[in-house]
Design a protein around this motif. Sequence first.
Motif, short mmCIF file in Angstrom:
data_model
loop_
_atom_site.label_atom_id
_atom_site.label_comp_id
_atom_site.label_asym_id
_atom_site.label_seq_id
_atom_site.Cartn_x
_atom_site.Cartn_y
_atom_site.Cartn_z
N SER A 55 -12.28 5.24 -0.12
CA SER A 55 -11.43 4.44 -0.99
C SER A 55 -11.87 4.54 -2.45
O SER A 55 -11.17 4.07 -3.35
CB SER A 55 -11.48 2.96 -0.57
OG SER A 55 -12.75 2.39 -0.85
N ASP A 56 -13.01 5.18 -2.68
CA ASP A 56 -13.61 5.26 -4.02
C ASP A 56 -13.50 6.68 -4.56
O ASP A 56 -14.14 7.60 -4.05
CB ASP A 56 -15.08 4.84 -3.92
CG ASP A 56 -15.79 4.83 -5.27
OD1 ASP A 56 -15.17 5.25 -6.28
OD2 ASP A 56 -16.95 4.42 -5.32
N LEU A 89 -5.98 -0.09 2.18
CA LEU A 89 -5.45 0.85 3.18
C LEU A 89 -4.87 2.09 2.51
O LEU A 89 -5.15 3.22 2.93
CB LEU A 89 -4.41 0.14 4.03
CG LEU A 89 -3.82 0.94 5.21
CD1 LEU A 89 -3.46 0.00 6.35
CD2 LEU A 89 -2.58 1.73 4.80
N LEU A 90 -4.06 1.89 1.48
CA LEU A 90 -3.43 3.04 0.82
C LEU A 90 -4.43 3.86 0.02
O LEU A 90 -4.25 5.07 -0.16
CB LEU A 90 -2.28 2.57 -0.06
CG LEU A 90 -1.04 2.10 0.71
CD1 LEU A 90 -0.06 1.39 -0.20
CD2 LEU A 90 -0.36 3.27 1.41
N VAL A 92 -7.46 4.55 1.09
CA VAL A 92 -8.10 5.43 2.07
C VAL A 92 -7.10 6.37 2.72
O VAL A 92 -7.30 7.59 2.75
CB VAL A 92 -8.82 4.59 3.15
CG1 VAL A 92 -9.37 5.50 4.25
CG2 VAL A 92 -9.94 3.77 2.53
N ASN A 93 -6.02 5.80 3.25
CA ASN A 93 -5.08 6.57 4.06
C ASN A 93 -4.25 7.55 3.25
O ASN A 93 -3.71 8.51 3.82
CB ASN A 93 -4.15 5.64 4.83
CG ASN A 93 -4.85 4.81 5.88
OD1 ASN A 93 -6.08 4.68 5.86
ND2 ASN A 93 -4.09 4.25 6.80
N TRP A 94 -4.15 7.31 1.94
CA TRP A 94 -3.29 8.19 1.15
C TRP A 94 -3.98 8.76 -0.09
O TRP A 94 -4.19 9.96 -0.19
CB TRP A 94 -2.01 7.44 0.74
CG TRP A 94 -1.10 8.26 -0.10
CD1 TRP A 94 -0.67 8.01 -1.36
CD2 TRP A 94 -0.50 9.53 0.26
NE1 TRP A 94 0.15 9.02 -1.81
CE2 TRP A 94 0.27 9.96 -0.84
CE3 TRP A 94 -0.56 10.33 1.40
CZ2 TRP A 94 0.98 11.15 -0.84
CZ3 TRP A 94 0.15 11.54 1.40
CH2 TRP A 94 0.91 11.92 0.29
N LEU A 95 -4.37 7.90 -1.02
CA LEU A 95 -4.93 8.40 -2.27
C LEU A 95 -6.24 9.16 -2.03
O LEU A 95 -6.45 10.24 -2.59
CB LEU A 95 -5.15 7.25 -3.25
CG LEU A 95 -3.89 6.56 -3.78
CD1 LEU A 95 -4.28 5.42 -4.71
CD2 LEU A 95 -2.97 7.54 -4.49
N GLY A 96 -7.13 8.59 -1.22
CA GLY A 96 -8.40 9.26 -0.95
C GLY A 96 -8.21 10.55 -0.18
O GLY A 96 -8.88 11.56 -0.46
N LEU A 97 -7.30 10.52 0.78
CA LEU A 97 -7.02 11.72 1.57
C LEU A 97 -6.52 12.85 0.68
O LEU A 97 -6.99 13.99 0.78
CB LEU A 97 -6.00 11.37 2.65
CG LEU A 97 -5.59 12.45 3.65
CD1 LEU A 97 -5.17 11.80 4.97
CD2 LEU A 97 -4.45 13.32 3.13
N ASP A 139 -1.12 6.41 -8.18
CA ASP A 139 -2.54 6.62 -8.42
C ASP A 139 -3.25 5.28 -8.31
O ASP A 139 -2.61 4.24 -8.11
CB ASP A 139 -2.77 7.24 -9.80
CG ASP A 139 -4.05 8.06 -9.86
OD1 ASP A 139 -4.94 7.84 -9.01
OD2 ASP A 139 -4.18 8.89 -10.77
N TYR A 140 -4.55 5.30 -8.46
CA TYR A 140 -5.35 4.09 -8.30
C TYR A 140 -4.95 3.01 -9.30
O TYR A 140 -4.99 1.82 -8.98
CB TYR A 140 -6.83 4.41 -8.44
CG TYR A 140 -7.35 5.33 -7.35
CD1 TYR A 140 -7.89 4.82 -6.18
CD2 TYR A 140 -7.30 6.72 -7.50
CE1 TYR A 140 -8.36 5.64 -5.18
CE2 TYR A 140 -7.77 7.57 -6.50
CZ TYR A 140 -8.29 7.02 -5.34
OH TYR A 140 -8.75 7.86 -4.35
N HIS A 141 -4.58 3.39 -10.50
CA HIS A 141 -4.31 2.42 -11.55
C HIS A 141 -2.98 1.71 -11.40
O HIS A 141 -2.77 0.63 -11.95
CB HIS A 141 -4.37 3.09 -12.93
CG HIS A 141 -3.25 4.04 -13.19
ND1 HIS A 141 -3.26 5.34 -12.73
CD2 HIS A 141 -2.06 3.88 -13.83
CE1 HIS A 141 -2.15 5.95 -13.10
NE2 HIS A 141 -1.41 5.08 -13.75
#
Length: 262
Positions: A55-56, A89-90, A92-97, A139-141
Motif C-alpha cells: 500500500s506504500d 484496499l484500492l 493494495v489491490n490496484w495502485l500498488g499492483l 493515483d494516491y493523491h
Amino acid sequence: MKDIVKGKRILVTGTSSGIGLETARVLSEQGAEVLGVDVNKCFDHVDEFYRADLSDPRTIDALIDVLPEDIDGLVNNAGLPPTQPANKLLQVNWLGLKRLTHGIVPKLADGASIVNVASLAGHGWPKAVEAIKAAENLDYHNLDSFIERWKVSSESGRSYFFSKELLIAWTMQNRWTWRDRGIRMNAVSPGPVDTPILPDFIKTLGERATEDRDTMDRPGTPEDIAPVIMFLLSDMTQWIRGFNIQADGGMASNLTCRAHGL
C-alpha cells in the motif's frame, strides 16, 4: 504438467497464506526459483523472501530496486478483502499492483509472463466501464475523491468488486503492451475459495458470497487455483494474451447463462 516451470525465476506477491502460499509451494516443487513478497514474514516455499507493504509507494519502489534481474514471471496475488477500508484496499489491490508491475517490467526477462489474480467479483466489469476509464488517472493523491465520485466505497464490498473489475479490464488492455519483448499478461479469476480471508467475504457480502454455492459441487481450494497460475507462467501459453481464466467451479458460466436466459 511436470517441470513446465523448471529453472524459471518467478516473483509471487502474497506468499504468506492462501493462494499465494500454495502457488509458491507448487512452483518450488516444480523446480522454479520463487521470490516471495508479503507484509507478513513467511519463508515457506520461497528461495528469497522480501517483506513489503504494497500500500506504500515508497516501499514498492524500494522493493523494485533490490529485486534481481531476469525474472521470468510475476504473479500479482497479494490483495486485501472487502472488510478493509476502501482507501487501503484500492492502494493494495490496484495502485500498488500497477506500480509494482510497471516498475518490474525492465527487470523481466524477454518472454516473461505476468499473471494477475483477479476474482469472480470482477465478472460484472462491463457495467463499470465508465469508472474503469476514469481510473486511468487514479493515483494516491486523488484516491479519496475518486472513491466518493464513483461510489466505490467499502459499503457492501463495492471497493473490492471494483478493484477486480479494474484488474480484469487492465489485463485485457495490456494484451500487447510488451509484445516486442514477448512479455504477456493474463488473469485468473477464482470463485469462493477456502482461504483465511473467506470469512471476511461472508461477513461483508452475506448471502452474495455464497448464494450460488448450490450450483457448485464444492467451494474452491488454493490447490485448485495454483496449477492454473503455473500453467499461465509456463512456455505452453506464449500465445495466450490478455485472457482471464475463470477458475470458479462454473459460477461465471452460471451467471452468464442466467443473464441471457440460457
